[in-house]
Design a protein around this motif. Structure first.
Motif, PDB file in Angstrom:
ATOM      1  N   ASN A  44       9.431  -8.721  38.475  1.00  0.00           N
ATOM      2  CA  ASN A  44      10.254  -9.910  38.733  1.00  0.00           C
ATOM      3  C   ASN A  44      11.609  -9.455  39.272  1.00  0.00           C
ATOM      4  O   ASN A  44      11.977  -8.285  39.102  1.00  0.00           O
ATOM      5  CB  ASN A  44      10.473 -10.675  37.421  1.00  0.00           C
ATOM      6  N   HIS A  50      18.089 -12.493  30.088  1.00  0.00           N
ATOM      7  CA  HIS A  50      16.798 -12.231  30.717  1.00  0.00           C
ATOM      8  C   HIS A  50      16.028 -13.514  30.805  1.00  0.00           C
ATOM      9  O   HIS A  50      16.290 -14.435  30.050  1.00  0.00           O
ATOM     10  CB  HIS A  50      16.035 -11.329  29.745  1.00  0.00           C
ATOM     11  N   SER A  57       9.418 -12.659  33.475  1.00  0.00           N
ATOM     12  CA  SER A  57       8.447 -11.674  33.962  1.00  0.00           C
ATOM     13  C   SER A  57       7.255 -12.380  34.597  1.00  0.00           C
ATOM     14  O   SER A  57       6.876 -13.469  34.173  1.00  0.00           O
ATOM     15  CB  SER A  57       7.986 -10.789  32.802  1.00  0.00           C
ATOM     16  N   ARG A  64      17.904  -4.392  39.600  1.00  0.00           N
ATOM     17  CA  ARG A  64      17.995  -3.988  38.193  1.00  0.00           C
ATOM     18  C   ARG A  64      19.087  -2.945  38.017  1.00  0.00           C
ATOM     19  O   ARG A  64      19.200  -2.025  38.827  1.00  0.00           O
ATOM     20  CB  ARG A  64      16.642  -3.398  37.780  1.00  0.00           C
ATOM     21  N   SER A  97       8.584  -4.657  34.915  1.00  0.00           N
ATOM     22  CA  SER A  97       7.999  -5.940  35.266  1.00  0.00           C
ATOM     23  C   SER A  97       8.403  -6.292  36.709  1.00  0.00           C
ATOM     24  O   SER A  97       9.528  -6.026  37.125  1.00  0.00           O
ATOM     25  CB  SER A  97       8.474  -7.008  34.289  1.00  0.00           C
ATOM     26  N   LYS A 131      14.360  -4.930  42.602  1.00  0.00           N
ATOM     27  CA  LYS A 131      14.504  -5.884  41.497  1.00  0.00           C
ATOM     28  C   LYS A 131      15.943  -6.356  41.298  1.00  0.00           C
ATOM     29  O   LYS A 131      16.177  -7.349  40.608  1.00  0.00           O
ATOM     30  CB  LYS A 131      14.077  -5.223  40.169  1.00  0.00           C
TER      31      LYS A 131
HETATM   32 MG    MG Z   1      11.347  -6.574  32.653  1.00  0.00          MG
END
Ligand code: MG
Ligand code: AMP
Length: 366
Positions: A147, A239, A153, A60, A145, A58
Motif C-alpha cells: 500500500n 496507519h 494494507s 515509507r 505491505s 510506498k
Molecule cells: Mg505495512
C-alpha cells in the motif's frame, strides 16, 4: 512506468509468469504479489538499491525496516547470526504461515533492508504464488505491505493498483487474501520472546509453543500513557487511516449500539453523512433507524467467526474513502481470538480516538 497486472490461478500459477516476475526482482525491480496475510511489495532483499526503491514507491520512512521473505527454512542461517531454540520451535509450529521472527542479522542483509537495525525480520509465507516467486527471485524477497504508506494494507490486487500503479513494474493478482491482517511479529532477541505486532497467530498460540511470551509494552494503553514507544518502528506511525475521521465506540454491546445510533443520528441531523462499521448481526439495527441514503453502513463480519472481521477490515476502511462519508463510527471488536490484532489495526486507523459507551471489559489487553 506502466505497471503490468498479471492474473494467476493461486493454486497452479503459470510458471512462465512467475519466471518473468522473478527476473524483474533479480534485476532490481519491484513486483507486488499475494501472500496469505496481505499483498506484499517485493524487491530483492539483498540489493540495497531495490530496498530504496521499495521505500520510494510506498513513500515509507527509510528507518522502518522491511520483512525478508524466504521459501525454505534452510535459507535462514545465511541471513540470521543466531538461531535460538525458540526460532526452531516457532518455525516448526507456524511456518509456512503468518508469523515473522526477529533475529540478529548477518552482513549479507544490507542496512537499507533492515532500516539500519542490527536485526532482521524473517517470514516464510504459505501462499503458493509467494513461495514460487521467492524461489524464482533468488531466495530472499523484502516485502512490506503493498500500500502507499499510511493507507490500509491491500487485500486484493485492485487495492495495490489503486496505490502503486505507475510506480512499480508488476503486480501478480492471486485473488483476495485469506487472513487480511499482516503477520504477527515476535522478537527473539530478548530473553523472553516479545510480540511486537499482534496478528493471526495470537499470544495463546505462541505461549503453547514457547512458554511465557511478553507483549511489547509500547502496544498497550498503559505503555502509551507512560510514553513507551513500540519497538517495531512501523508500529509508531499513524496507519490505515481513511480520509474521514474515525471513532471507535467501546463498551458493553447494548451500550455501544445505543451510543452509535445516537452519534450517527446526530451527524445526519447536522447535515453530515456518517459511515458505520458494524458486525453482520448489528448492521441491520443501524439500517433500521437511519434515514435511507444518508449514511454508509458496512457489515465487516461475524463476531463469532472473528477471522471474517480480520479478512474484511482493510477493504472496509478503503470503501469509506470511495463512499464519500464525513465521519466514521466503528464498533469495537474485542473478540477473544483475533480481537487484539483487529483492535490494534482499528485503533491505529482511528488515531486512538475512542468513545467509551460504558461497561467495557478488554479481552485483548489480558
Ligand atoms: Mg505495512
Ligand atoms: P510491513 O512490512 O508493512 O508488514 O511492516 C513490517 C513491520 O515489521 C514494521 O512495523 C517494521 O517496523 C517491523 N520490523 C521489520 N524489521 C524489524 C526489526 N528488525 N525489528 C523490529 N521491527 C521490525
Amino acid at each position: 512506468m506502466r505497471t503490468e497486472l498479471i492474473h494467476l490461478d493461486r493454486e497452479h500459477p503459470d510458471r512462465e509468469a512467475i519466471e518473468r516476475a522473478g527476473r524483474v526482482i533479480r534485476r532490481g525491480g519491484l513486483c507486488a504479489f499475494p501472500t496469505e496475510t496481505v499483498y506484499g511489495l517485493g524487491g530483492d532483499a539483498l540489493n540495497p538499491e531495490a530496498a530504496r526503491k521499495i521505500y520510494a514507491a510506498k513513500g515509507r520512512p527509510s528507518d522502518n525496516p522491511l520483512i525478508v521473505h524466504i521459501a525454505d527454512p534452510e535459507r535462514l542461517p545465511a541471513i540470521a547470526a543466531v538461531l535460538p531454540p525458540a526460532a526452531d520451535k516457532l518455525m516448526d509450529a507456524f511456518w509456512p504461515g503468518p508469523l515473522t521472527i526477529i533475529l540478529p542479522k548477518k552482513e549479507l542483509v544490507p542496512d537499507a533492508t533492515s532500516g539500519g537495525l542490527p536485526t532482521v525480520a524473517v517470514r516464510m509465507p504459505a501462499d503458493p504464488v509467494a513461495l514460487q516467486l521467492i524461489r524464482a527471485s533468488g531466495g530472499y524477497i523484502a516485502a512490506p505491505s503493498a500500500n502507499a504508506s499510511g493507507r490500509p494494507s491491500p487485500t486484493s490486487a485492485a487495492h495495490v493498483m489503486q496505490d502503486l500503479s505507475g510506480r512499480i513494474e508488476m503486480v501478480l493478482d492471486g485473488g483476495e487474501t485469506e487472513i487480511g491482517l499482516e503477520s504477527t511479529i515476535v522478537d527473539l532477541t530478548e530473553e523472553i520472546p516479545v510480540v511486537l505486532r499482534p496478528g493471526f497467530i495470537n499470544r495463546d498460540m505462541l505461549e503453547r509453543v514457547l512458554g511465557e511470551v511478553h507483549l511489547d509494552p509500547g502496544l498497550t494503553d498503559a505503555g502509551k500513557d507512560s510514553g513507551i514507544r513500540p519497538k517495531a518502528p512501523g508500529m509508531r506511525y499513524r496507519h490505515y487511516a481513511p480520509s474521514a475521521p474515525l471513532y471507535v465506540i467501546e463498551g458493553e454491546e447494548e451500550a455501544v449500539i445505543a451510543k452509535l445510533k445516537e452519534l450517527a443520528l446526530s451527524a445526519v441531523r447536522a447535515g453530515l453523512r456518517p459511515g458505520i462499521i458494524a458486525s453482520d448481526m448489528t448492521a441491520p439495527i443501524y439500517a433500521g433507524v437511519l434515514p435511507e441514503g444518508k449514511s454508509l453502513i458496512c457489515a465487516v463480519g461475524d463476531r463469532k467467526e472473528d477471522r471474517t472481521i480480520a479478512r474484511n477490515l482493510f477493504r472496509t476502511l478503503r470503501e469509506f474513502d470511495d463512499g464519500d462519508v464525513d465521519v466514521i463510527y466503528s464498533e469495537a471488536f474485542d473478540t477473544p481470538q483475533l480481537g487484539m490484532a483487529i483492535m490494534n489495526r482499528l485503533l491505529k486507523a482511528a488515531g486512538h480516538q475512542v468513545i467509551d459507551a460504558g461497561g467495557f471489559f478488554k479481552h485483548w489487553e489480558q
